[in-house]
Design an enzyme around this catalytic site. Structure first.
Site, mmCIF file in Angstrom:
data_model
loop_
_atom_site.group_PDB
_atom_site.id
_atom_site.type_symbol
_atom_site.label_atom_id
_atom_site.label_comp_id
_atom_site.label_asym_id
_atom_site.label_seq_id
_atom_site.Cartn_x
_atom_site.Cartn_y
_atom_site.Cartn_z
ATOM 1 N N PRO A 15 -5.699 -1.831 7.221
ATOM 2 C CA PRO A 15 -5.896 -1.172 8.528
ATOM 3 C C PRO A 15 -7.056 -1.798 9.296
ATOM 4 O O PRO A 15 -8.095 -2.103 8.717
ATOM 5 C CB PRO A 15 -6.205 0.281 8.139
ATOM 6 C CG PRO A 15 -5.596 0.461 6.786
ATOM 7 C CD PRO A 15 -5.756 -0.870 6.108
ATOM 8 N N TYR A 47 0.773 4.330 -2.481
ATOM 9 C CA TYR A 47 -0.333 5.273 -2.282
ATOM 10 C C TYR A 47 -0.117 6.083 -1.002
ATOM 11 O O TYR A 47 -0.104 7.317 -1.037
ATOM 12 C CB TYR A 47 -1.633 4.491 -2.218
ATOM 13 C CG TYR A 47 -2.885 5.322 -2.115
ATOM 14 C CD1 TYR A 47 -3.325 6.112 -3.175
ATOM 15 C CD2 TYR A 47 -3.649 5.321 -0.949
ATOM 16 C CE1 TYR A 47 -4.500 6.862 -3.079
ATOM 17 C CE2 TYR A 47 -4.816 6.064 -0.850
ATOM 18 C CZ TYR A 47 -5.233 6.831 -1.919
ATOM 19 O OH TYR A 47 -6.385 7.567 -1.824
ATOM 20 N N ASP A 48 0.077 5.363 0.116
ATOM 21 C CA ASP A 48 0.187 6.043 1.418
ATOM 22 C C ASP A 48 1.361 7.018 1.435
ATOM 23 O O ASP A 48 1.223 8.179 1.825
ATOM 24 C CB ASP A 48 0.416 5.030 2.549
ATOM 25 C CG ASP A 48 -0.684 3.987 2.663
ATOM 26 O OD1 ASP A 48 -1.610 3.995 1.835
ATOM 27 O OD2 ASP A 48 -0.609 3.159 3.584
ATOM 28 N N GLU A 49 2.536 6.511 1.038
ATOM 29 C CA GLU A 49 3.732 7.358 1.107
ATOM 30 C C GLU A 49 3.727 8.417 0.011
ATOM 31 O O GLU A 49 4.232 9.519 0.197
ATOM 32 C CB GLU A 49 5.014 6.504 1.027
ATOM 33 C CG GLU A 49 5.185 5.553 2.199
ATOM 34 C CD GLU A 49 5.544 6.234 3.529
ATOM 35 O OE1 GLU A 49 5.266 7.437 3.713
ATOM 36 O OE2 GLU A 49 6.089 5.536 4.403
ATOM 37 N N ARG A 106 0.823 -1.213 0.000
ATOM 38 C CA ARG A 106 0.000 0.000 0.000
ATOM 39 C C ARG A 106 0.857 1.264 0.000
ATOM 40 O O ARG A 106 0.328 2.381 -0.118
ATOM 41 C CB ARG A 106 -0.915 0.042 1.243
ATOM 42 C CG ARG A 106 -1.958 -1.050 1.292
ATOM 43 C CD ARG A 106 -2.752 -0.993 2.586
ATOM 44 N NE ARG A 106 -3.913 -0.130 2.506
ATOM 45 C CZ ARG A 106 -5.179 -0.555 2.377
ATOM 46 N NH1 ARG A 106 -5.450 -1.831 2.320
ATOM 47 N NH2 ARG A 106 -6.166 0.304 2.318
ATOM 48 N N ASN A 153 -18.106 -3.629 -4.224
ATOM 49 C CA ASN A 153 -18.057 -5.105 -4.243
ATOM 50 C C ASN A 153 -19.311 -5.707 -3.624
ATOM 51 O O ASN A 153 -19.976 -6.560 -4.231
ATOM 52 C CB ASN A 153 -16.856 -5.601 -3.421
ATOM 53 C CG ASN A 153 -15.648 -5.872 -4.284
ATOM 54 O OD1 ASN A 153 -15.603 -5.471 -5.443
ATOM 55 N ND2 ASN A 153 -14.661 -6.533 -3.720
HETATM 56 P P1 NAD Z 1 -10.914 7.578 -9.032
HETATM 57 O O1 NAD Z 1 -9.923 6.519 -9.377
HETATM 58 O O2 NAD Z 1 -12.338 7.341 -9.368
HETATM 59 O O3 NAD Z 1 -10.486 8.975 -9.647
HETATM 60 C C1 NAD Z 1 -9.148 9.340 -9.872
HETATM 61 C C2 NAD Z 1 -9.088 10.080 -11.201
HETATM 62 O O4 NAD Z 1 -7.735 10.526 -11.420
HETATM 63 C C3 NAD Z 1 -9.459 9.192 -12.386
HETATM 64 O O5 NAD Z 1 -10.362 9.865 -13.234
HETATM 65 C C4 NAD Z 1 -8.136 8.946 -13.085
HETATM 66 O O6 NAD Z 1 -8.271 8.679 -14.467
HETATM 67 C C5 NAD Z 1 -7.395 10.220 -12.775
HETATM 68 N N1 NAD Z 1 -5.925 10.095 -12.829
HETATM 69 C C6 NAD Z 1 -5.156 9.137 -12.237
HETATM 70 N N2 NAD Z 1 -3.865 9.369 -12.507
HETATM 71 C C7 NAD Z 1 -3.806 10.503 -13.259
HETATM 72 C C8 NAD Z 1 -2.754 11.240 -13.847
HETATM 73 N N3 NAD Z 1 -1.468 10.883 -13.691
HETATM 74 N N4 NAD Z 1 -3.074 12.340 -14.568
HETATM 75 C C9 NAD Z 1 -4.357 12.721 -14.738
HETATM 76 N N5 NAD Z 1 -5.402 12.058 -14.209
HETATM 77 C C10 NAD Z 1 -5.125 10.958 -13.479
HETATM 78 O O7 NAD Z 1 -10.746 7.844 -7.451
HETATM 79 P P2 NAD Z 1 -11.644 8.702 -6.464
HETATM 80 O O8 NAD Z 1 -12.220 7.774 -5.476
HETATM 81 O O9 NAD Z 1 -12.523 9.628 -7.202
HETATM 82 O O10 NAD Z 1 -10.504 9.553 -5.712
HETATM 83 C C11 NAD Z 1 -10.220 10.895 -6.073
HETATM 84 C C12 NAD Z 1 -9.166 11.451 -5.128
HETATM 85 O O11 NAD Z 1 -9.633 11.393 -3.778
HETATM 86 C C13 NAD Z 1 -7.844 10.688 -5.174
HETATM 87 O O12 NAD Z 1 -6.777 11.601 -5.100
HETATM 88 C C14 NAD Z 1 -7.889 9.836 -3.942
HETATM 89 O O13 NAD Z 1 -6.609 9.564 -3.455
HETATM 90 C C15 NAD Z 1 -8.677 10.713 -2.981
HETATM 91 N N6 NAD Z 1 -9.364 9.901 -1.965
HETATM 92 C C16 NAD Z 1 -10.464 9.133 -2.282
HETATM 93 C C17 NAD Z 1 -11.052 8.359 -1.291
HETATM 94 C C18 NAD Z 1 -12.275 7.525 -1.560
HETATM 95 O O14 NAD Z 1 -12.798 6.893 -0.642
HETATM 96 N N7 NAD Z 1 -12.802 7.479 -2.767
HETATM 97 C C19 NAD Z 1 -10.525 8.342 0.022
HETATM 98 C C20 NAD Z 1 -9.397 9.117 0.264
HETATM 99 C C21 NAD Z 1 -8.821 9.899 -0.705
HETATM 100 N N1 UDP Z 2 -13.122 -5.596 2.060
HETATM 101 C C1 UDP Z 2 -13.844 -6.764 2.221
HETATM 102 N N2 UDP Z 2 -14.384 -7.354 1.116
HETATM 103 C C2 UDP Z 2 -14.257 -6.827 -0.134
HETATM 104 C C3 UDP Z 2 -13.539 -5.628 -0.306
HETATM 105 C C4 UDP Z 2 -12.960 -5.037 0.825
HETATM 106 O O1 UDP Z 2 -13.993 -7.276 3.336
HETATM 107 O O2 UDP Z 2 -14.800 -7.430 -1.087
HETATM 108 C C5 UDP Z 2 -12.558 -4.939 3.249
HETATM 109 C C6 UDP Z 2 -11.074 -4.562 3.131
HETATM 110 O O3 UDP Z 2 -10.249 -5.643 3.510
HETATM 111 C C7 UDP Z 2 -11.003 -3.395 4.113
HETATM 112 C C8 UDP Z 2 -12.362 -2.742 4.001
HETATM 113 O O4 UDP Z 2 -13.233 -3.715 3.427
HETATM 114 O O5 UDP Z 2 -10.814 -3.882 5.422
HETATM 115 C C9 UDP Z 2 -12.377 -1.498 3.137
HETATM 116 O O6 UDP Z 2 -11.738 -1.818 1.900
HETATM 117 P P1 UDP Z 2 -11.632 -0.798 0.691
HETATM 118 O O7 UDP Z 2 -10.761 -1.433 -0.337
HETATM 119 O O8 UDP Z 2 -12.994 -0.367 0.283
HETATM 120 O O9 UDP Z 2 -10.949 0.492 1.308
HETATM 121 P P2 UDP Z 2 -9.660 0.730 2.235
HETATM 122 O O10 UDP Z 2 -9.057 -0.584 2.640
HETATM 123 O O11 UDP Z 2 -8.751 1.525 1.396
HETATM 124 O O12 UDP Z 2 -10.217 1.452 3.408
#
Ligand code: NAD
Ligand code: UDP
Length: 326
Positions: A283, A154-156, A151, A199
């Site tokens: 986590p 993404y995290d780092e 992970r 899912n």
């Molecule tokens: P998503 O994958 O649906 O959207 C990401 C978008 O970024 C996509 O349209 C993708 O094509 C575009 N993209 C990726 N790499 C690119 C690049 N190099 N140049 C241009 N475009 C690029 O994800 P999301 O859930 O909509 O997340 C959006 C943002 O919010 C992300 O930065 C993500 O880290 C952050 N975020 C989302 C969640 C969540 O629960 N969905 C939680 C925490 C943070």
């Molecule tokens: N998870 C699960 N079944 C699935 C998909 C995810 O039990 O089919 C769990 C996963 O292991 C995590 C939580 O649901 O503990 C949230 O997962 P998700 O990938 O949505 O987000 P994140 O782990 O980034 O919070």
């Protein structure tokens, strides 16, 4: 006249990177509805044309296919930097590109904000807290992140992006807004991105087993997308002194097993819950402390999990119907 403003329009022009993605497309729609012009920049790595098709009705909408790891020269009044794959399956598919998007992408967008002298908001993540040893997580907690695990790209990457944002602030007095987004869900989530809400809904609607990773006792706190977007828009409008980081999420915490049971109840599905191996570095708990968001932008989520899931289920029913799978 602000640097990004063109002389023939008085409308504010917002750049949304990642605007064809799940959250980005809702943000674009919200900004367009309030009268902004929106430049959506996306390389369609995980974003889709379907996500942006509702935006084409707005005259103020413009789309540029571009990868933000390369420099971008445009004129805008503010920048929302959302580009980055967000689901574990997507960000682990090409981990080097994931880190590049967070780090080089941020350098490019910060450089653009610096040239234009405009505010820039970074979509950071609760993943900067890793597998947290403090619960719930406040912004003051520094996190517990494995720097070399699956992970980490993404995290780092997101942690380094935050560092860059705060160094641009200290070095160049840039107007930065860093928000740490917790698990968000809603219509336009990618059906195959492996995230738990999509899912479970798809499995329930198609009568397949519900895949609980581990025992399903791990917890998450799920925020409906319209609540999140409201907070992002409000935070962008805060004064220069306000930089974040700011937690944005729904503080109601559920076990993954509870989520599965609720999805089955709302869909009336006969699906069984089955336990599968827990992914590495998953986590155990995640729940935001949103006291700062309440104080700074007077915000708290309005949509509870039952309401949000009902709207999301309706979206996926429609997707499955159109694809002939329901
Ligand atoms: P998503 O994958 O649906 O959207 C990401 C978008 O970024 C996509 O349209 C993708 O094509 C575009 N993209 C990726 N790499 C690119 C690049 N190099 N140049 C241009 N475009 C690029 O994800 P999301 O859930 O909509 O997340 C959006 C943002 O919010 C992300 O930065 C993500 O880290 C952050 N975020 C989302 C969640 C969540 O629960 N969905 C939680 C925490 C943070
Ligand atoms: N998870 C699960 N079944 C699935 C998909 C995810 O039990 O089919 C769990 C996963 O292991 C995590 C939580 O649901 O503990 C949230 O997962 P998700 O990938 O949505 O987000 P994140 O782990 O980034 O919070």
């Amino acid at each position: 006249m602000p640097a990004g403003r063109r002389f023939y329009t008085t409308r504010r022009r917002s750049l949304v990177t990642g605007g064809a993605g799940f959250i980005g497309s809702h943000l674009c729609e919200r900004l367009l509805a309030q009268g902004d012009e929106v430049l959506c920049v996306d390389n369609f790595y995980t974003g889709t044309r379907d996500n942006i098709s509702p935006l084409l009705q707005y005259r103020g909408f413009e789309l540029l296919r571009h990868d933000i790891t390369f420099p971008l020269y445009v004129e805008v009044d503010r920048i929302f930097n959302l580009a980055c794959p967000a689901s574990p399956i997507h960000y682990q598919f090409d981990p080097v590109q994931t880190t590049k998007t967070s780090v080089l992408g941020s350098v490019n967008m910060l450089g653009l904000a610096k040239r234009l002298k405009v505010p820039i908001l970074q979509a950071s993540t609760s993943e900067v807290y890793g597998d947290p040893s403090v619960h719930p997580q406040a912004e003051t907690y520094w996190g517990n992140v494995n720097p070399v695990g699956p992970r980490s790209c993404y995290d780092e990457g997101k942690r380094c992006a935050e560092t860059l944002f705060f160094d641009y602030r200290r070095q160049h007095d840039l107007d930065i807004k860093v928000v740490r987004i917790f698990n968000t869900y809603g219509p336009r989530m990618h059906p195959n991105d492996g995230r738990v809400v999509s899912n479970f809904i798809i499995q329930a609607l198609s009568g397949k087993d519900i895949t609980l990773y581990g025992t399903g006792e791990q917890t998450r706190s799920f925020c409906y997308v319209s609540d999140l977007v409201e907070a992002m828009v409000r935070y962008m409008d805060t004064p220069h002194e306000e930089t974040g980081p700011l937690n944005l999420g729904n503080p109601n915490e559920f076990t993954i097993r509870q989520l599965a049971e609720l999805v089955c109840a709302l869909t009336g599905s006969p699906s069984k819950l089955v336990e599968m191996p827990l992914p590495e570095n998953d986590p155990r708990h995640r729940c935001p402390d949103i006291s700062r968001a309440r104080e700074v932008i007077g915000w708290k989520p309005k949509i509870n999990l039952r309401e949000g899931l009902t709207l999301t289920i309706a979206y996926f029913e429609d997707i499955l119907r159109k694809s002939g799978k329901a």
